[in-house]
Design an enzyme around this catalytic site. Structure first.
Site, PDB file in Angstrom:
ATOM      1  N   LYS A  44       0.817  -1.216   0.000  1.00  0.00           N
ATOM      2  CA  LYS A  44       0.000   0.000   0.000  1.00  0.00           C
ATOM      3  C   LYS A  44       0.850   1.265   0.000  1.00  0.00           C
ATOM      4  CE  LYS A  44      -4.187   1.729   2.198  1.00  0.00           C
ATOM      5  NZ  LYS A  44      -4.738   2.123   0.918  1.00  0.00           N
ATOM      6  N   GLY A  49       6.374   1.032   5.828  1.00  0.00           N
ATOM      7  CA  GLY A  49       7.293   0.100   5.167  1.00  0.00           C
ATOM      8  C   GLY A  49       7.373   0.343   3.670  1.00  0.00           C
ATOM      9  N   CYS A  50       6.243   0.577   3.053  1.00  0.00           N
ATOM     10  CA  CYS A  50       6.199   0.777   1.605  1.00  0.00           C
ATOM     11  C   CYS A  50       6.873   2.091   1.210  1.00  0.00           C
ATOM     12  CB  CYS A  50       4.756   0.731   1.106  1.00  0.00           C
ATOM     13  SG  CYS A  50       3.986  -0.885   1.413  1.00  0.00           S
ATOM     14  N   THR A  51       6.725   3.115   2.050  1.00  0.00           N
ATOM     15  CA  THR A  51       7.393   4.393   1.801  1.00  0.00           C
ATOM     16  C   THR A  51       8.906   4.218   1.918  1.00  0.00           C
ATOM     17  OG1 THR A  51       5.479   5.643   2.564  1.00  0.00           O
ATOM     18  CG2 THR A  51       7.597   6.789   2.564  1.00  0.00           C
ATOM     19  N   ALA A  54      10.142   2.322  -1.234  1.00  0.00           N
ATOM     20  CA  ALA A  54      10.087   3.157  -2.445  1.00  0.00           C
ATOM     21  C   ALA A  54      11.151   4.255  -2.421  1.00  0.00           C
ATOM     22  CB  ALA A  54       8.689   3.766  -2.582  1.00  0.00           C
TER      23      ALA A  54
END
Length: 161
Positions: A44, A49-51, A54
């Site tokens: 998401k 974590g995804c930030t 990325a």
């Protein structure tokens, strides 16, 4: 059949896909045949974590470029969410929208996983290195922090001139 037999492995043909990027432009696997592709699946946009993942991939883009590699993230988020994520986090990577989770399913990056001690259905954080429509290496159930560097180091060893 064990869980491992379902996972894509080195030498497998990469499942083809065509998905919209953050600008709504369709991007297909065959459009990228001149590159080594780092294709990663994440749950998401705008989550911690995804930030982290990325941003780390974005910070290393020039080193991936030097290997003739393109980094592409795929999540079930809509293109509008991707666009906002890229703008607010100043990302340099391409994000593709797989709302129906069809591509994630083909790559075995969607399915049962453990979250907070419970089994749930969701995106399994995974990365694939693809060259000439073949899986060079697959990484399942990865940790977000430090993963981009691990992928870069793997590629530098594998594709050094």
């Amino acid at each position: 059949m064990t869980q491992n037999q379902n996972k894509l492995q080195a030498g497998d043909i990469a499942p083809n896909f065509s998905l919209p990027n953050e600008d709504g432009v369709e991007l297909a696997l065959q459009d990228l045949s001149n590159y080594i592709i780092v294709l990663y699946f994440y749950p998401k946009d705008n989550t911690s974590g995804c930030t982290t993942q990325a941003k780390e991939f974005s910070e290393l883009l020039s080193e991936f470029d030097a290997l003739n590699a393109i980094v592409i993230g795929i999540s079930p988020d809509k293109i509008e969410t991707h666009k906002k994520f890229i703008q607010t986090q100043n990302l340099g990577i391409t994000l593709l929208s797989d709302v129906a989770k069809n591509v994630a399913t083909q790559y075995h990056a969607y399915g049962k996983k453990m979250m907070y001690g419970k089994e749930v259905q969701g995106i399994i954080r995974s990365t694939f290195i693809i060259q000439n429509n073949r899986i060079i290496e697959s990484f399942y159930n990865v940790k977000a922090k430090g993963h981009a560097k691990k992928i870069l180091e793997f590629m530098q060893k594998r594709f050094k001139e």
